[in-house]
Design a protein around this motif. Structure first.
Motif: not given
Length: 129
Positions: A103-129
């Motif tokens: 198992k790669s916990y660094a890989g798991a952290i990278a995937i979580v960071v990608i998801w958090l980044g995607a959620l932040y971008l969705c939130w930012w886009w929603y707020q910008a409208r």
């Protein structure tokens, strides 16, 4: 050979080659770009968290069935033949000895960071409208 046996053999080769890439990333004869792709592929392959969760209908298995084998194929194509041979032998020995998928916990952290980044971008886009 039955189709189920063929699929099992293919899955074993994918698993072996994912572990082989782990050893190839440390091999002195591996080119830099291949090392970088090996690190990314192994981190993703061994991460306990998928980029697209498996419970998502159809798309959840796309990464397992298409993305990961494609990344492994590309990384293997970039490696010199003698590196592949040596690292596959190391991977088979390691898998026989450990009898478990690493198992790669660094890989798991990278995937979580990608998801958090995607959620932040969705939130930012929603707020910008």
């Amino acid at each position: 050979m039955a189709i189920s046996e063929s699929i099992r053999a293919w899955a074993r080769r994918i698993k072996r080659d994912a572990v082989m890439l782990w050893f190839a990333r440390r091999h002195r004869d591996t080119p830099f770009l291949a090392k970088a792709l090996c690190v990314f592929t192994v981190a993703y392959a061994l991460s306990p968290i998928d980029l697209i969760p498996d419970f998502v209908p159809v798309l959840g298995y796309v990464d397992d069935a298409l993305l990961l084998p494609s990344l492994i194929w590309l990384a293997v194509r970039m490696l010199p033949a003698h590196v592949i041979e040596q690292c596959r032998a190391q991977a088979e020995e390691w898998m026989a000895r450990e009898k478990a998928k690493p198992k790669s916990y660094a890989g798991a952290i990278a995937i979580v960071v990608i998801w958090l980044g995607a959620l932040y971008l969705c939130w930012w886009w929603y707020q910008a409208r």
